[in-house]
Design a protein around this motif. Structure first.
Motif, PDB file in Angstrom:
ATOM      1  N   LEU A 128       1.004  -0.915   0.256  1.00 48.54           N
ATOM      2  CA  LEU A 128       0.122   0.193  -0.082  1.00 48.54           C
ATOM      3  C   LEU A 128       0.810   1.296   0.162  1.00 48.54           C
ATOM      4  CD1 LEU A 128      -2.942   0.861   0.267  1.00 48.54           C
ATOM      5  CD2 LEU A 128      -2.572   1.213   2.977  1.00 48.54           C
ATOM      6  N   VAL A 129       0.763   2.114  -1.211  1.00 50.14           N
ATOM      7  CA  VAL A 129       1.517   3.648  -0.597  1.00 50.14           C
ATOM      8  C   VAL A 129       0.661   4.549  -1.038  1.00 50.14           C
ATOM      9  CG1 VAL A 129       3.089   4.498  -2.743  1.00 50.14           C
ATOM     10  CG2 VAL A 129       3.320   2.010  -2.724  1.00 50.14           C
ATOM     11  N   MET A 130       0.695   5.590  -0.492  1.00 48.72           N
ATOM     12  CA  MET A 130      -0.211   6.303  -0.275  1.00 48.72           C
ATOM     13  C   MET A 130       0.687   7.897   0.431  1.00 48.72           C
ATOM     14  SD  MET A 130      -3.364   4.453   2.451  1.00 48.72           S
ATOM     15  CE  MET A 130      -1.853   4.287   3.292  1.00 48.72           C
ATOM     16  N   VAL A 131       0.247   8.834   0.186  1.00 45.09           N
ATOM     17  CA  VAL A 131       0.377  10.118   0.400  1.00 45.09           C
ATOM     18  C   VAL A 131      -0.117  10.556   1.526  1.00 45.09           C
ATOM     19  CG1 VAL A 131       0.574  13.071   0.229  1.00 45.09           C
ATOM     20  CG2 VAL A 131       0.351  11.157  -1.512  1.00 45.09           C
ATOM     21  N   GLY A 132       1.021  10.793   2.687  1.00 42.40           N
ATOM     22  CA  GLY A 132       0.529  10.341   4.240  1.00 42.40           C
ATOM     23  C   GLY A 132      -0.044  11.690   4.317  1.00 42.40           C
ATOM     24  N   VAL A 133      -0.370  12.281   4.434  1.00 41.52           N
ATOM     25  CA  VAL A 133      -1.682  13.504   4.610  1.00 41.52           C
ATOM     26  C   VAL A 133      -3.260  13.757   4.389  1.00 41.52           C
ATOM     27  CG1 VAL A 133      -1.852  16.096   3.925  1.00 41.52           C
ATOM     28  CG2 VAL A 133       0.068  15.242   3.217  1.00 41.52           C
ATOM     29  N   CYS A 134      -4.024  14.305   5.847  1.00 42.88           N
ATOM     30  CA  CYS A 134      -4.836  13.818   5.856  1.00 42.88           C
ATOM     31  C   CYS A 134      -5.335  14.997   5.406  1.00 42.88           C
ATOM     32  CB  CYS A 134      -4.721  14.109   7.662  1.00 42.88           C
ATOM     33  SG  CYS A 134      -7.171  13.725   7.820  1.00 42.88           S
ATOM     34  N   THR A 135      -7.214  14.243   4.658  1.00 46.72           N
ATOM     35  CA  THR A 135      -7.830  14.645   2.793  1.00 46.72           C
ATOM     36  C   THR A 135      -8.434  15.680   4.213  1.00 46.72           C
ATOM     37  OG1 THR A 135      -9.088  13.177   3.303  1.00 46.72           O
ATOM     38  CG2 THR A 135      -7.288  13.634   1.640  1.00 46.72           C
ATOM     39  N   CYS A 139      -3.163  17.173   7.792  1.00 46.59           N
ATOM     40  CA  CYS A 139      -2.060  16.419   8.838  1.00 46.59           C
ATOM     41  C   CYS A 139      -1.644  15.515   8.972  1.00 46.59           C
ATOM     42  CB  CYS A 139      -3.251  16.471  10.656  1.00 46.59           C
ATOM     43  SG  CYS A 139      -4.138  18.255  10.907  1.00 46.59           S
ATOM     44  N   VAL A 140      -0.526  15.248   9.560  1.00 42.92           N
ATOM     45  CA  VAL A 140      -0.032  13.130   9.128  1.00 42.92           C
ATOM     46  C   VAL A 140      -0.771  12.632   9.916  1.00 42.92           C
ATOM     47  CG1 VAL A 140       2.019  12.252   8.910  1.00 42.92           C
ATOM     48  CG2 VAL A 140       1.470  14.631   8.465  1.00 42.92           C
ATOM     49  N   PRO A 141      -1.398  11.655   9.490  1.00 43.30           N
ATOM     50  CA  PRO A 141      -2.152  10.269  10.098  1.00 43.30           C
ATOM     51  C   PRO A 141      -0.664   9.476  11.160  1.00 43.30           C
ATOM     52  CG  PRO A 141      -2.910  10.905   7.904  1.00 43.30           C
ATOM     53  CD  PRO A 141      -1.538  11.506   8.462  1.00 43.30           C
ATOM     54  N   LEU A 142      -1.484   9.234  12.062  1.00 40.35           N
ATOM     55  CA  LEU A 142      -0.474   8.331  13.362  1.00 40.35           C
ATOM     56  C   LEU A 142      -0.613   7.284  12.401  1.00 40.35           C
ATOM     57  CD1 LEU A 142      -1.103  10.172  16.224  1.00 40.35           C
ATOM     58  CD2 LEU A 142       0.963  10.321  15.175  1.00 40.35           C
ATOM     59  N   SER A 143      -0.090   6.522  12.221  1.00 36.43           N
ATOM     60  CA  SER A 143       0.334   4.715  11.748  1.00 36.43           C
ATOM     61  C   SER A 143       0.162   3.730  12.847  1.00 36.43           C
ATOM     62  CB  SER A 143       1.984   3.933  11.099  1.00 36.43           C
ATOM     63  OG  SER A 143       1.824   3.640  10.576  1.00 36.43           O
ATOM     64  N   GLN A 144      -0.756   2.616  12.689  1.00 42.04           N
ATOM     65  CA  GLN A 144      -1.101   1.299  13.044  1.00 42.04           C
ATOM     66  C   GLN A 144      -1.846   2.112  14.482  1.00 42.04           C
ATOM     67  OE1 GLN A 144       3.028  -0.086  12.758  1.00 42.04           O
ATOM     68  NE2 GLN A 144       1.770  -1.883  12.269  1.00 42.04           N
ATOM     69  N   GLY A 169     -14.689   9.797  10.987  1.00 43.72           N
ATOM     70  CA  GLY A 169     -14.387  11.379  10.879  1.00 43.72           C
ATOM     71  C   GLY A 169     -14.876  12.573   9.843  1.00 43.72           C
ATOM     72  N   PRO A 170     -14.126  13.352  10.228  1.00 43.75           N
ATOM     73  CA  PRO A 170     -14.197  14.334   9.296  1.00 43.75           C
ATOM     74  C   PRO A 170     -14.209  14.592   7.613  1.00 43.75           C
ATOM     75  CG  PRO A 170     -12.597  15.320  10.877  1.00 43.75           C
ATOM     76  CD  PRO A 170     -13.307  14.073  11.648  1.00 43.75           C
ATOM     77  N   ALA A 171     -12.790  13.884   7.685  1.00 40.52           N
ATOM     78  CA  ALA A 171     -11.936  13.873   6.107  1.00 40.52           C
ATOM     79  C   ALA A 171     -13.196  13.549   5.424  1.00 40.52           C
ATOM     80  CB  ALA A 171     -10.493  12.822   6.024  1.00 40.52           C
ATOM     81  N   PRO A 172     -13.080  14.515   4.260  1.00 39.37           N
ATOM     82  CA  PRO A 172     -14.203  13.791   3.106  1.00 39.37           C
ATOM     83  C   PRO A 172     -13.727  12.778   1.988  1.00 39.37           C
ATOM     84  CG  PRO A 172     -12.792  15.536   2.784  1.00 39.37           C
ATOM     85  CD  PRO A 172     -12.301  15.318   3.849  1.00 39.37           C
ATOM     86  N   GLU A 173     -12.069  12.468   2.087  1.00 40.09           N
ATOM     87  CA  GLU A 173     -12.395  11.905   1.199  1.00 40.09           C
ATOM     88  C   GLU A 173     -10.339  10.334   2.094  1.00 40.09           C
ATOM     89  OE1 GLU A 173     -10.690  14.164  -2.021  1.00 40.09           O
ATOM     90  OE2 GLU A 173     -11.888  14.865  -3.177  1.00 40.09           O
ATOM     91  N   ASN A 174     -10.482   9.627   0.580  1.00 36.54           N
ATOM     92  CA  ASN A 174      -9.411   8.242   0.352  1.00 36.54           C
ATOM     93  C   ASN A 174      -7.786   9.007   1.304  1.00 36.54           C
ATOM     94  OD1 ASN A 174     -11.546   6.746   1.099  1.00 36.54           O
ATOM     95  ND2 ASN A 174     -11.835   5.796  -1.084  1.00 36.54           N
ATOM     96  N   LEU A 175      -6.993   8.215   1.908  1.00 39.19           N
ATOM     97  CA  LEU A 175      -5.763   8.941   1.430  1.00 39.19           C
ATOM     98  C   LEU A 175      -5.228   8.645   0.110  1.00 39.19           C
ATOM     99  CD1 LEU A 175      -3.730   7.574   5.061  1.00 39.19           C
ATOM    100  CD2 LEU A 175      -4.639  10.128   4.620  1.00 39.19           C
TER     101      LEU A 175
END
Length: 191
Positions: A128-135, A139-144, A169-175
């Motif tokens: 899994l490869v994703m830009v680590g920025v909350c949509t 912010c940068v989400p915490l892993s695991q 939560g409030p994020a409108p989109e997937n990472l």
């Protein structure tokens, strides 16, 4: 008016037109020469172009581990998912997802957010490869962490599942998933 006077007037008219055109062209060349340094400085410099693509070696990333690479000034989460994480993502009905689009630059914009579309694809579903920025607010989400044991953004409480899909939560989109490709069995090129 005699024929000579007409020819002289015509010749004068042609010379005048030529001078106007030549002067105008010289002005255009002069302006272009003066403006070019300003336009040229807008091009990205070599250091920017150097990070347009990065290669990441995955040989040391064991199942269940994540690494973070920096690409274009943003963190990119790369996770080698376990079979349990893959199964949890596959069992989630698409109807339960707030954002049902894959958000994967490697696929068409309307691709669904099923697990295969969010992963590296058939045969590489563990990656899994994703830009680590909350949509939500960047912010940068915490892993695991979080309710789904995957990613959690503590700033406003966005929970992502093991496929990087927003679940609560409030994020409108997937990472978002950047453009990337495997250039060997253990190396990916992002960008």
């Amino acid at each position: 008016m005699s024929a000579n006077e007409t020819n002289d007037a015509s010749a004068e008219h042609n010379r005048r037109d030529f001078l106007y055109i030549a002067t105008g062209m010289a002005g255009v060349v002069g302006v272009a020469g003066a403006v070019w340094p300003f336009i040229d400085q807008l091009r990205p410099d070599a250091s920017t172009l150097a990070v347009a693509q990065i290669d990441v070696d995955l040989t040391e990333v064991q199942a269940g581990q994540s690494i973070t690479a920096m690409w274009r000034g943003k963190p990119v989460f790369i996770r080698n998912r376990t079979e349990a994480e893959i199964e949890a993502a596959r069992e989630t009905p698409l109807a339960d997802l707030p954002d049902q689009l894959a958000r994967n630059e490697n696929l068409p914009a309307d691709a669904s957010a099923d697990d295969v579309s969010r992963s590296a694809g058939e045969g590489r579903e563990n990656w899994l490869v994703m830009v680590g920025v909350c949509t939500h607010l960047g912010c940068v989400p915490l892993s695991q962490q979080g309710d789904f044991g995957a990613w959690f953004c503590p700033c406003h409480g966005s929970h992502y599942d093991t496929a990087g899909r927003i679940r609560r939560g409030p994020a409108p989109e997937n990472l978002h998933i950047p453009a990337y490709e495997f250039i060997s069995d253990t190396v990916i090129r992002i960008g």
